[in-house]
Design a protein around this motif. Structure first.
Motif, PDB file in Angstrom:
ATOM      1  N   GLY A  37     -72.020 111.512   5.312  1.00 53.99           N
ATOM      2  CA  GLY A  37     -71.455 112.568   4.485  1.00 53.99           C
ATOM      3  C   GLY A  37     -69.953 112.593   4.692  1.00 53.99           C
ATOM      4  O   GLY A  37     -69.447 111.963   5.626  1.00 53.99           O
ATOM      5  N   SER A  39     -66.147 114.132   5.580  1.00 47.66           N
ATOM      6  CA  SER A  39     -65.753 114.905   6.757  1.00 47.66           C
ATOM      7  C   SER A  39     -65.890 116.391   6.456  1.00 47.66           C
ATOM      8  O   SER A  39     -65.680 116.836   5.331  1.00 47.66           O
ATOM      9  CB  SER A  39     -64.325 114.564   7.171  1.00 47.66           C
ATOM     10  N   SER A  41     -68.807 117.843   6.623  1.00 49.93           N
ATOM     11  CA  SER A  41     -70.129 118.088   6.053  1.00 49.93           C
ATOM     12  C   SER A  41     -71.119 118.586   7.098  1.00 49.93           C
ATOM     13  O   SER A  41     -72.227 118.979   6.764  1.00 49.93           O
ATOM     14  CB  SER A  41     -70.646 116.797   5.409  1.00 49.93           C
ATOM     15  N   LYS A  43     -71.904 116.702  10.075  1.00 49.70           N
ATOM     16  CA  LYS A  43     -72.550 115.599  10.797  1.00 49.70           C
ATOM     17  C   LYS A  43     -72.396 115.755  12.310  1.00 49.70           C
ATOM     18  O   LYS A  43     -73.368 115.706  13.065  1.00 49.70           O
ATOM     19  CB  LYS A  43     -71.914 114.244  10.397  1.00 49.70           C
ATOM     20  N   HIS A 197     -69.374 107.712   8.576  1.00 46.04           N
ATOM     21  CA  HIS A 197     -69.027 107.964   7.179  1.00 46.04           C
ATOM     22  C   HIS A 197     -69.029 106.649   6.409  1.00 46.04           C
ATOM     23  O   HIS A 197     -68.583 106.580   5.278  1.00 46.04           O
ATOM     24  CB  HIS A 197     -67.676 108.686   7.067  1.00 46.04           C
ATOM     25  N   LEU A 212     -75.525 114.545   4.222  1.00 45.53           N
ATOM     26  CA  LEU A 212     -75.096 115.934   4.379  1.00 45.53           C
ATOM     27  C   LEU A 212     -73.874 116.179   3.518  1.00 45.53           C
ATOM     28  O   LEU A 212     -73.011 115.309   3.376  1.00 45.53           O
ATOM     29  CB  LEU A 212     -74.725 116.227   5.834  1.00 45.53           C
ATOM     30  N   ALA A 213     -73.819 117.374   2.926  1.00 49.83           N
ATOM     31  CA  ALA A 213     -72.598 117.805   2.258  1.00 49.83           C
ATOM     32  C   ALA A 213     -72.520 119.320   2.361  1.00 49.83           C
ATOM     33  O   ALA A 213     -73.531 120.006   2.185  1.00 49.83           O
ATOM     34  CB  ALA A 213     -72.586 117.363   0.796  1.00 49.83           C
ATOM     35  N   GLU A 214     -71.371 119.806   2.682  1.00 48.75           N
ATOM     36  CA  GLU A 214     -71.127 121.243   2.802  1.00 48.75           C
ATOM     37  C   GLU A 214     -72.174 121.938   3.670  1.00 48.75           C
ATOM     38  O   GLU A 214     -72.627 123.037   3.373  1.00 48.75           O
ATOM     39  CB  GLU A 214     -71.091 121.893   1.414  1.00 48.75           C
ATOM     40  N   ARG A 216     -75.198 121.274   4.153  1.00 49.47           N
ATOM     41  CA  ARG A 216     -76.595 121.253   3.699  1.00 49.47           C
ATOM     42  C   ARG A 216     -77.115 119.834   3.629  1.00 49.47           C
ATOM     43  O   ARG A 216     -76.386 118.905   3.320  1.00 49.47           O
ATOM     44  CB  ARG A 216     -76.723 121.909   2.319  1.00 49.47           C
ATOM     45  N   GLN A 218     -78.694 117.032   1.788  1.00 49.45           N
ATOM     46  CA  GLN A 218     -78.838 116.718   0.371  1.00 49.45           C
ATOM     47  C   GLN A 218     -80.007 115.789   0.127  1.00 49.45           C
ATOM     48  O   GLN A 218     -80.707 115.895  -0.880  1.00 49.45           O
ATOM     49  CB  GLN A 218     -77.556 116.075  -0.159  1.00 49.45           C
ATOM     50  N   LEU A 238     -71.448 111.254  -4.149  1.00 44.76           N
ATOM     51  CA  LEU A 238     -71.037 111.118  -2.757  1.00 44.76           C
ATOM     52  C   LEU A 238     -71.114 109.675  -2.299  1.00 44.76           C
ATOM     53  O   LEU A 238     -70.192 109.133  -1.697  1.00 44.76           O
ATOM     54  CB  LEU A 238     -71.991 111.946  -1.885  1.00 44.76           C
TER      55      LEU A 238
END
Lengths: 247, 560
Positions: A37, A39, A41, A43, A197, A212-214, A216, A218, A238
């Motif tokens: 994800g 940066s 996100s 992780k 990444h 992962l993003a924000e 959450r 995905q 992404l």
């Protein structure tokens, strides 16, 4: 047998900013999970929740079916190897001493310690006679990262956490280390959680990829599933934006 | 310590996992704290090597035999009279005498008497009446003595013995040529001119000093400089000031160049020299009072001025001058050796090498012990403070404020708590050593990369293991630099310890200043400077030795 690691609806905020939002996932014993994800996100937060460098606000993290809060953090961490970006070797200790840190904490006798250090140097393809007595200042980036990998494996942990372990290296060194990583993974049957990444790296090394993003989750699936069928438009965008997608 | 050094320099095992590796963390810290111990040991050795009774007072360890402790303020007359009393007691009473000379001022001297650090010293009736008893009445000689005797006895248990026979009242003096030019011969002439006055701190601060004088004689002050008597004479000599205050028995007043102004309105009260003794000492040494009575009334103002001149003009030691006086008065039969100081600086340094060595030993002992204690307090304080911002700001605040207290004032504060001598000096020096040690300990720990701490925790180190195996080894060079700073500062500050009778290389500096003998000052100042340089170099070497090899390599690499 319960999964090695489970996240049950884990949320974490830092100074009001949401780092993780209701994350649930599990990692089976002996498998490698890659967390990918952009940066920010979540992780690295996810990774540090596993060795309790970060505590969840809500939800629970389970280790072999046991809530982490019921385990002694120091004893837990000694069963979990930890590798971070650009190695972070202790500069006042030799490479050999760095590798021996955790076995020493566990009070291994000197003979066993010495044998183990030589074995580990062999695994990461560095001759112990030449490198064990060198200080970090006398090692290249690739050599340092291999020593850091050996350090994480020293006490034969069940789980190894790796936070961008190869990202500071050039392509040649990275490929070489990835090869060693895969060899070790096959031989040792470790449960590995890898933050990266770089999608190519994730696809090459992992059994499962979590996007992962924000804060959450995905998408969670095998490299093939994620590559062939991005779960939603956000994941698709992404994936295209991250390096290594074309490989 | 030897083991520590060996470990630090020792080889690391073949595979780089020999025990020495991680043990080094603890060992380097031990080396760090122990380095003050090196100075300490060296001080002890030097103090022992110097050995022998010197002509200068020493802060010697207590002996089982009862000893009379004679104190003196830090000027010639006080030292000469103290020597006279000490030698009388030694010859006639057979009592061992310890000399605590060069005590800074009335407060410290009397404080030492009251709390038992000294048994006996010479005070002046006027000083005792006003400063010690707070009695501002203007009394003639006899009533003043009676009032002092009664007051000191009642309030402090201190006995006043028979006076020596001289009056050392204040006097104002000018250069003869300047006085002639302005037509000044007596104090009431002063009011006609605007003049530059160079007065001692004590004179300025006292009701019977400047304040009263100014009123009585309507002085016009163009400029007021506060400075020591010794410096005032030099300033007067160079015409930097017009008028100075002096004591009536000052040797320097006897010269042709100076004119003592007559006290035509009778302002200055009598200042008769009298021995003050603790009641308790009179009980402990029966016969002390009658022995000291042998000298009562036998030193008049002229004689006193001459005795002072023998020290300050002829370069004799107070001890030698005292013996000569007792010989003249038929109070001793000891034959005299030559005891005039050699003239040249080099000759003096050579002649004093034994004394200097012993004083250097005391000096190292003071600084070593103080630095060691400062480490034992400062490093743990720094360790705690590095983790807690509030403790850090509080600790640095307190230690910083302590640092700004002038050294003499700090030494004076120590008096009621620790008396005089070595103990209060060490406490004062240790207080000055705290700031660099605490600050560097905090700075050293805070400079450790957070990444390394996180990895250490992530690998399963407990906070204590993290401290011992990661934080301390990485911070040791910075902590040691702080200790080095503290030690070097301490060598300089320790010269002031002579003011409270702690000995050390400050002794000749203080004596030399009071006797206007700058060769004597240099005979203390030069070795002290040398000592500071040598200590600095030695600690620098130790600092390098204690710096983990990996850190030195890293530093070298980052320089490339």
């Amino acid at each position: 047998m319960p999964p090695m690691i489970e996240f049950w609806r884990v949320s974490k905020r830092f100074e009001g900013r949401c780092a993780l939002d209701e994350l649930s996932l599990s990692v089976a014993r002996g498998t490698t999970l890659a967390l990918v994800g952009p940066s920010g996100s979540g992780k690295t937060t996810t990774l540090k929740l596993i060795n309790r460098l970060v505590a969840p606000d809500t939800g629970a993290v389970l280790f072999q079916g046991q809530d982490l809060r019921q385990l002694d953090p120091v004893a837990l961490r000694r069963r979990i190897g930890y590798v971070v970006q650009d190695a972070a070797l202790f500069p006042h200790l030799t490479a050999g001493e760095n590798v021996a840190v955790v076995p020493r904490l566990l009070g291994w006798p000197p003979a066993r310690l010495r044998a183990r250090v030589e074995e580990l140097f062999a695994w990461v393809d560095l001759p112990a006679t030449e490198f064990a007595s060198r200080y970090p200042a006398e090692l290249s980036g690739g050599q340092s990262q291999r020593v850091a990998l050996a350090r994480a494996l020293a006490a034969d942990p069940d789980v190894v956490l790796m936070d961008e372990p190869f990202s500071a290296l050039d392509t040649i060194n990275r490929r070489r280390l990835e090869g060693q990583f895969l060899a070790i993974k096959r031989q040792l049957w470790k449960t590995i959680v890898l933050v990266t990444h770089n999608l190519g790296e994730a696809f090459r090394l992992a059994d499962q990829v979590a996007v992962l993003a924000e804060g959450r989750l995905q998408q969670l699936g095998t490299p093939e599933e994620v590559r062939e069928d991005p779960g939603n438009a956000l994941v698709g965008d992404l994936l295209r934006s991250l390096p290594g997608f074309e490989t | 310590m030897r083991q520590g050094r060996w470990r630090c320099a020792g080889p690391v095992g073949r595979a780089g996992v020999a025990r020495a590796g991680v043990a080094r963390a603890g060992v380097t810290l031990a080396a760090g704290v122990a380095l003050a111990g090196v100075a300490l040991a060296a001080g002890l050795a030097l103090a022992a090597a110097g050995g022998g009774p010197g002509t200068l007072p020493a802060a010697t360890p207590a002996s089982p035999r009862p000893r009379l402790v004679v104190g003196a303020k830090r000027f010639t007359e006080s030292a000469v009279l103290a020597e006279v009393m000490a030698q009388l007691v030694e010859r006639h009473l057979g009592v061992e005498v310890e000399r605590r000379f060069n005590l800074a001022g009335t407060d410290i001297c009397f404080g030492a008497l009251v709390n038992g650090a000294i048994d006996l010293y010479v005070e002046y009736s006027g000083t005792a009446l006003r400063s010690l008893l707070g009695d501002q009445r203007r009394l003639a000689a006899a009533p003043a003595l009676a009032a002092v005797r009664a007051g000191l006895e009642r309030r402090f248990g201190v006995a006043l013995l028979a006076p020596f026979g001289f009056d050392n009242s204040y006097a104002l003096a000018m250069r003869r040529d300047r006085a002639f030019e302005l037509g000044i011969t007596q104090l009431s002439d002063l009011g006609r001119h605007r003049l530059r006055f160079g007065f001692s701190h004590e004179f300025v601060g006292r009701a019977d000093g400047l304040a009263g004088l100014r009123q009585r004689y309507a002085l016009q002050v163009a400029q007021l400089v506060e400075l020591d008597h010794d410096l005032a004479y030099r300033a007067l000599d160079e015409a930097a000031i017009d008028v100075l205050d002096a004591y009536g028995t000052d040797a320097k007043l006897s010269g042709e160049r100076l004119l003592v102004l007559a006290d035509d309105l009778g302002f200055f009260p009598p200042y008769e020299g009298v021995p003050l003794v603790r009641r308790e000492a009179l009980r402990r040494f029966p016969g002390l009072e009658s022995t000291l009575a042998l000298i009562a009334g036998r030193i008049d103002t002229d004689t006193m001025r001459r005795l002072n001149a023998e020290v300050e003009g002829l370069g004799r030691t107070p001890a030698n001058v005292a013996t000569r006086l007792l010989l003249r008065l038929g109070l001793t039969d000891v034959t005299m050796g030559r005891d005039v100081r050699p003239r040249g600086l080099l000759g003096l340094l050579l002649a004093r090498r034994g004394i200097t060595l012993r004083l250097a030993g005391q000096h190292l002992l003071l600084t070593g012990l103080a630095t060691l204690l400062a480490c034992l307090i400062g490093v743990p304080l720094g360790l705690v403070a590095a983790r807690r911002a509030r403790v850090a700001s509080l600790a640095l605040g307190v230690v910083g404020v302590l640092q700004t207290v002038p050294s003499l004032a700090l030494l004076a504060f120590m008096l009621p708590l620790f008396g005089i001598g070595t103990r209060p000096a060490i406490v004062a020096l240790l207080i000055y050593g705290l700031l660099p040690i605490v600050r560097n300990t905090i700075a050293g720990l805070r400079a450790v990369e957070p990444r390394l701490l996180e990895v250490g925790r992530g690998l399963g180190m407990t906070p204590a293991q993290l401290l011992r195996r990661v934080e301390l080894p990485l911070a040791v060079p910075v902590i040691l630099a702080g200790i080095r700073t503290a030690a070097v500062i301490s060598v300089g500050t320790a010269t002031l310890a002579a003011f409270i009778g702690a000995g050390g290389l400050g002794e000749p500096i203080v004596s030399g200043l009071s006797m206007n003998d700058f060769r004597l000052v240099l005979s203390g100042a030069l070795p002290a400077a040398l000592l500071a340089l040598v200590l600095d170099g030695a600690l620098w070497a130790l600092e390098r030795l204690a710096t983990p090899r990996g850190l030195r390599l890293a530093a070298a690499r980052s320089r490339r």
